[in-house]
Design a protein around this motif. Structure first.
Motif, mmCIF file in Angstrom:
data_model
loop_
_atom_site.group_PDB
_atom_site.id
_atom_site.type_symbol
_atom_site.label_atom_id
_atom_site.label_comp_id
_atom_site.label_asym_id
_atom_site.label_seq_id
_atom_site.Cartn_x
_atom_site.Cartn_y
_atom_site.Cartn_z
ATOM 1 N N TYR A 143 3.922 1.613 -1.220
ATOM 2 C CA TYR A 143 4.527 1.803 -2.549
ATOM 3 C C TYR A 143 3.484 2.226 -3.579
ATOM 4 C CZ TYR A 143 8.924 -0.231 -0.904
ATOM 5 O OH TYR A 143 10.101 -0.458 -0.228
ATOM 6 N N GLU A 144 2.288 1.643 -3.507
ATOM 7 C CA GLU A 144 1.271 1.987 -4.514
ATOM 8 C C GLU A 144 0.853 3.453 -4.390
ATOM 9 O OE1 GLU A 144 -1.590 -1.018 -5.369
ATOM 10 O OE2 GLU A 144 -3.014 0.396 -6.230
ATOM 11 N N ALA A 145 0.919 3.993 -3.167
ATOM 12 C CA ALA A 145 0.546 5.400 -2.970
ATOM 13 C C ALA A 145 1.645 6.363 -3.428
ATOM 14 C CB ALA A 145 0.224 5.647 -1.495
ATOM 15 N N GLU A 160 4.262 5.536 -5.760
ATOM 16 C CA GLU A 160 4.864 5.220 -7.056
ATOM 17 C C GLU A 160 3.749 4.980 -8.077
ATOM 18 O OE1 GLU A 160 7.048 1.728 -5.974
ATOM 19 O OE2 GLU A 160 8.701 2.857 -5.062
ATOM 20 N N HIS A 168 0.840 -1.208 0.000
ATOM 21 C CA HIS A 168 0.000 0.000 0.000
ATOM 22 C C HIS A 168 0.880 1.265 0.000
ATOM 23 C CE1 HIS A 168 -3.013 2.913 1.050
ATOM 24 N NE2 HIS A 168 -2.443 3.147 2.212
#
Lengths: 81, 390
Positions: free
Chosen positions: A61-63, A65, A59
């Motif tokens: 990293y997804e926010a 990158e 979560h």
């Protein structure tokens, strides 16, 4: 829009199944027997040993990158910008 | 030359035939042992993110319990408490705080060597509501040396803007994924995962603006809302390897390539090492590097207002890289100190991430327009959690 990206994914996902229709004469035996897998079965080898921690870092990293997908943790939308 | 070509073709046909045989057997060989569901467990976690003017923390709980030998149920609850004064918020708005709550319910069904998993998820915050459903099926085959998986997910999102009751937008996300994992030797297994994600609808951040040169005002800079395309399609491929070292330690390597229709290309590579000390302590070290190119419609400073159809100045869409160094410790609590003889453990993980932006300037710095220093920041990410297996 389900464009080329989905087509690519579908092609790779199902191509192995389609290949089965062609048949094969010489079977390959599984080369690592069940009694030889104690090392791979060791808890320290589990990539998802700490699922709750893996979900958190995915979560984070997804926010931060642009890349998403293929993390192995599910994923989903959030307004986390 | 023609003879060589003919020989090459024959060799190619032969190797192609062998490859086909291997694939067919991977997919369709019969297996001898039934699979089992993972053990029951409960995890309680505290997480914290601190960096770039943002502080996010909160608890999370994960429960997983078998209802029978073939059915397992799971529940997940997660809270983010956010206080943000990040550089892009400070340049055009004021700091804010909010809370996000996420809940998930899942069911897993095992039949022989096939596991099917269905989950529903909701993520809720003041200005964003996401509802999603996720389905996965996986199958062990080839004497359990191979696992094949396929997954689908759909998410429906409702976007609002705080302070503007009339603002309401929608977006949808579709995901399809497939994977194969393969035991190669007594000590090595590898996995290949692919996933395609398609978004449609309102994909902007409703608060964020782009900046452009405006000589009609004293500051020389004007701001307008971002404009994103209404669709985004992406494709990711991830290759992973796990290796058991002879002195009982584990090495993991992951590489992922990503590309999307906004012309962003990204790569990340991660290496981690897990080492037990005695029977009670496990140490984990991690290093990860990520790099991406910028979206085709991104610019740090546009030449004039409405410079192009689509406009973005979100630093997550810019050209940047980041490096993560991670350290984790797990303590396996001896049985005599456990509840009801249940196996339990406590873990602490710390990640230090540095972000370096190559085309995003710090607008809060004292410098001429467009000549501000490039932005960068670092973040500390902490996870402390307790796990019990029952």
């Amino acid at each position: 829009m389900l464009t080329n990206y989905f087509t690519r994914a579908l092609f790779i996902a199902f191509s192995t199944s389609l290949l089965a229709l062609t048949g094969c004469a010489q079977p390959i035996e599984p080369w690592v027997k069940p009694y030889e897998r104690q090392n791979l079965a060791d808890p320290i080898m589990r990539t998802n040993r700490h699922p709750i921690a893996n979900m958190h870092i995915a979560h984070v990293y997804e926010a931060r990158e642009s890349a998403r997908g293929a993390e192995g943790t599910g994923g989903g939308g959030c307004g986390c910008n | 030359m023609a003879v060589i070509n003919k020989a090459n073709k024959a060799n190619y046909a032969k190797s192609r035939q062998s490859f086909l045989c291997l694939l067919i057997w991977l997919v369709f060989s019969l297996s001898l042992q039934a699979a089992v569901l993972e053990e029951d467990r409960a995890d309680v976690l505290y997480h914290s993110y601190d960096g770039g003017g943002m502080k996010i923390d909160g608890p999370a709980i994960l429960l997983r319990k078998k209802a029978s030998e073939s059915v397992a149920l799971s529940a997940y609850y997660y809270v983010d408490t956010i206080s943000s004064a990040s550089v892009d918020v400070l340049s055009t708005a004021s700091a804010y705080s909010e809370e996000r709550q996420e809940g998930q319910l899942g069911i897993e069904y095992l039949h022989d060597k096939t596991t099917m998993a269905l989950s529903i998820r909701q993520s809720d915050e003041d200005d964003y509501l996401a509802n999603s459903v996720n389905f996965n099926v996986s199958h062990d085959t080839f004497g359990d040396l191979t696992n094949l998986s396929l997954g689908l997910a759909f998410s429906d999102n409702e976007i609002r803007r705080n302070g503007d009751d009339l603002f309401e937008e929608q977006s949808q996300q579709y995901r399809i994924r497939a994977g194969i994992s393969q035991i190669l030797t007594k000590n090595l297994s590898i996995a290949l995962n692919i996933e395609s994600v398609a978004d449609e609808g309102y994909l902007n951040n409703p608060y964020r603006t782009v900046r452009y040169i405006d000589s009609s005002v004293p500051a020389g800079v004007g701001y307008q809302s971002e404009v994103y395309p209404n669709t985004r399609n992406s494709f990711s491929t991830k290759l992973s390897a796990s290796y058991y070292l002879p002195y009982r330690a584990a090495l993991f390597l992951h590489y992922r390539h990503f590309s999307d229709s906004w012309k962003i290309d990204a790569n990340d590579i991660e290496l981690s090492y897990r080492h037990p000390f005695g029977k009670t302590v496990e140490l984990e070290l991690k290093v990860r590097y990520y790099q991406q190119t910028q979206a085709s419609f991104y610019s740090d400073l546009f030449s004039h207002q409405n410079a192009q159809n689509f406009l973005a100045r979100d630093k997550e869409l810019s050209d940047f890289d980041d490096l993560t160094l991670g350290l984790g410790v797990t303590y396996l609590i001896p049985k005599q100190f456990s509840i009801s003889d249940w196996r339990s453990e406590v873990s602490l993980q710390w990640d230090y991430i540095t972000f370096n932006y190559n085309n995003f300037r710090d607008p809060t710095a004292e410098a001429a327009l467009g000549e501000e220093p490039l932005y960068g920041f670092s973040a500390h990410v902490i996870r402390a959690f307790f796990s019990v297996y029952f």
